[in-house]
Scaffold this motif. Structure first.
Motif, short mmCIF file in Angstrom:
data_model
loop_
_atom_site.label_atom_id
_atom_site.label_comp_id
_atom_site.label_asym_id
_atom_site.label_seq_id
_atom_site.Cartn_x
_atom_site.Cartn_y
_atom_site.Cartn_z
N ILE A 173 -14.46 13.13 -6.15
CA ILE A 173 -14.38 14.21 -7.14
C ILE A 173 -14.26 13.63 -8.55
N TYR A 174 -13.44 12.58 -8.70
CA TYR A 174 -13.25 11.97 -10.02
C TYR A 174 -14.47 11.18 -10.49
N THR A 175 -15.07 10.41 -9.59
CA THR A 175 -16.09 9.44 -10.01
C THR A 175 -17.50 9.75 -9.53
N GLY A 176 -17.62 10.61 -8.52
CA GLY A 176 -18.94 10.89 -7.95
C GLY A 176 -19.31 9.95 -6.82
N GLN A 177 -18.47 8.96 -6.53
CA GLN A 177 -18.75 7.99 -5.48
C GLN A 177 -17.47 7.65 -4.72
N PRO A 178 -17.61 7.29 -3.44
CA PRO A 178 -18.78 7.49 -2.59
C PRO A 178 -18.87 8.95 -2.16
N ASP A 179 -20.08 9.49 -2.07
CA ASP A 179 -20.22 10.89 -1.71
C ASP A 179 -19.89 11.08 -0.23
N PRO A 180 -19.60 12.32 0.19
CA PRO A 180 -19.18 12.57 1.57
C PRO A 180 -20.17 12.06 2.62
N GLU A 181 -21.46 12.18 2.36
CA GLU A 181 -22.44 11.71 3.35
C GLU A 181 -22.34 10.21 3.55
N ARG A 182 -22.15 9.47 2.46
CA ARG A 182 -21.99 8.02 2.56
C ARG A 182 -20.67 7.65 3.22
N SER A 183 -19.62 8.43 2.96
CA SER A 183 -18.28 8.11 3.47
C SER A 183 -18.14 8.31 4.97
N LEU A 184 -18.92 9.25 5.52
CA LEU A 184 -18.72 9.64 6.92
C LEU A 184 -18.79 8.48 7.91
N PRO A 185 -19.85 7.64 7.90
CA PRO A 185 -19.92 6.57 8.91
C PRO A 185 -18.76 5.59 8.82
N ALA A 186 -18.38 5.22 7.59
CA ALA A 186 -17.28 4.26 7.43
C ALA A 186 -15.96 4.85 7.87
N LEU A 187 -15.68 6.10 7.47
CA LEU A 187 -14.43 6.74 7.88
C LEU A 187 -14.38 6.92 9.39
N ARG A 188 -15.49 7.32 9.96
CA ARG A 188 -15.54 7.50 11.41
C ARG A 188 -15.17 6.19 12.12
N LYS A 189 -15.76 5.09 11.67
CA LYS A 189 -15.49 3.80 12.31
C LYS A 189 -14.04 3.39 12.13
N ILE A 190 -13.52 3.54 10.91
CA ILE A 190 -12.12 3.18 10.64
C ILE A 190 -11.17 4.01 11.50
N PHE A 191 -11.42 5.31 11.56
CA PHE A 191 -10.53 6.19 12.31
C PHE A 191 -10.59 5.89 13.81
N LEU A 192 -11.80 5.69 14.34
CA LEU A 192 -11.92 5.44 15.78
C LEU A 192 -11.35 4.07 16.16
N LEU A 193 -11.53 3.07 15.29
CA LEU A 193 -10.92 1.77 15.56
C LEU A 193 -9.39 1.89 15.59
N SER A 194 -8.85 2.78 14.75
CA SER A 194 -7.39 2.97 14.73
C SER A 194 -6.90 3.58 16.04
N LEU A 195 -7.81 4.18 16.79
CA LEU A 195 -7.46 4.76 18.09
C LEU A 195 -7.76 3.82 19.25
N GLU A 196 -8.12 2.58 18.90
CA GLU A 196 -8.45 1.54 19.90
C GLU A 196 -9.68 1.89 20.72
N ILE A 197 -10.62 2.61 20.09
CA ILE A 197 -11.89 2.89 20.75
C ILE A 197 -12.74 1.62 20.67
N PRO A 198 -13.36 1.17 21.78
CA PRO A 198 -14.16 -0.06 21.74
C PRO A 198 -15.31 0.04 20.73
N VAL A 199 -15.60 -1.09 20.07
CA VAL A 199 -16.65 -1.10 19.04
C VAL A 199 -17.99 -0.67 19.60
N GLU A 200 -18.31 -1.12 20.80
CA GLU A 200 -19.62 -0.78 21.38
C GLU A 200 -19.74 0.73 21.59
N ARG A 201 -18.64 1.40 21.87
CA ARG A 201 -18.66 2.85 22.03
C ARG A 201 -18.80 3.54 20.67
N ILE A 202 -18.15 2.98 19.65
CA ILE A 202 -18.24 3.55 18.30
C ILE A 202 -19.67 3.44 17.77
#
Length: 204
Positions: A173-202
Motif C-alpha cells: 500500500i505504501y510503496t506499490g511493491q510487491p503487489d499481491p499477485e507477486r507476493s502469493l507464491p512466496a508467502l504460500r511457500k513460507i507459510f507452508l514450510l512453517s507447517l513442516e510441509i515437505p518442499v516437494e509437496r509445496i
C-alpha cells in the motif's frame, strides 16, 4: 443526481456515502478529511450524512467493518467447497491477497490509516485482527485433525501468519511493491514450510 434525490432509498444513500468516504479517506487521510468533503463527493447532504453516521469517526470505523465483513464473507464462500484443512488454509491466503488487490483503497483505510488514531481505532483493529486470527486458527485446527499438517500451536501460527500478511500488504500500500499477485507464491511457500510441509509437496 441532485442532493436528497427521492429516487435513492436510505440504504442506497448510506452506500453512496460510504463509497465516497473510501475515495476521500484514501486520498486525503483521516485527519485531513472533513465531513463536507464526503458530502460533496457523495452528492448527498449533511443531513443525510449525520442521519447514517454521527461523526467522521463513526463512518471511518464503519468502513473498517465493511472491509472485514466483505473479506470474511468471501473467505467463507470460497472455502465452503474445500474438504481438506490445509486446502482451506492455502485458499484463505489466496482469497485475502486477491481481495486486498481488488480493494486497495479499503485495505489502506483498514490496515494503514487506522493505525495510531487513538483508542477506538486501535480497538477496532485489534478486534478485526482477532477475527481473522481465529478464522485461520480454526482451519489450522482442522488441518491438524485431518492429518494434513503435523500438530502445532495453531494460535501462535495463525497470529504469525496474520502479522506477516499485514506487513506485506501494508508495504504494498505504501510503496506499490510487491503487489499481491507477486507476493502469493512466496508467502504460500513460507507459510507452508512453517507447517513442516515437505518442499516437494509445496512445489507441486
Amino acid at each position: 443526481m441532485k442532493p436528497n434525490s427521492p429516487t435513492l432509498s436510505p440504504q442506497e444513500t448510506r452506500e453512496r456515502i460510504l463509497e465516497a468516504a473510501v475515495t476521500v479517506f484514501a486520498s486525503k487521510g483521516y485527519h485531513d478529511t472533513k465531513v463536507d468533503d464526503i458530502v460533496s463527493e457523495s452528492n448527498t447532504s449533511k443531513g443525510s450524512f449525520y442521519f447514517h453516521f454521527p461523526s467522521k469517526q463513526d463512518i471511518f470505523l464503519a468502513l473498517v467493518d465493511t472491509f472485514a465483513e466483505m473479506l470474511e464473507a468471501r473467505l467463507k464462500d470460497r472455502l465452503s467447497s474445500s474438504t481438506s484443512g490445509l486446502e482451506r488454509v492455502e485458499l484463505a491466503l489466496r482469497v485475502c491477497l486477491e481481495t486486498f488487490g481488488q480493494y486497495r483503497a479499503l485495505a489502506k483505510i483498514a490496515l494503514v490509516q487506522a493505525t495510531g488514531l487513538g483508542t477506538a481505532f486501535e480497538e477496532k483493529r485489534r478486534v478485526v485482527n482477532e477475527r481473522f486470527i481465529q478464522f485461520i486458527k480454526e482451519n489450522l485446527d482442522e488441518a491438524v485433525a485431518d492429518g494434513s499438517i503435523p500438530a502445532l500451536d495453531t494460535e501462535v501460527a495463525a497470529s504469525a501468519w496474520i502479522g506477516a500478511l499485514n506487513e506485506v500488504v501494508m508495504r504494498w500500500i505504501y510503496t506499490g511493491q510487491p503487489d499481491p499477485e507477486r507476493s502469493l507464491p512466496a508467502l504460500r511457500k513460507i507459510f507452508l514450510l512453517s507447517l513442516e510441509i515437505p518442499v516437494e509437496r509445496i512445489n507441486k
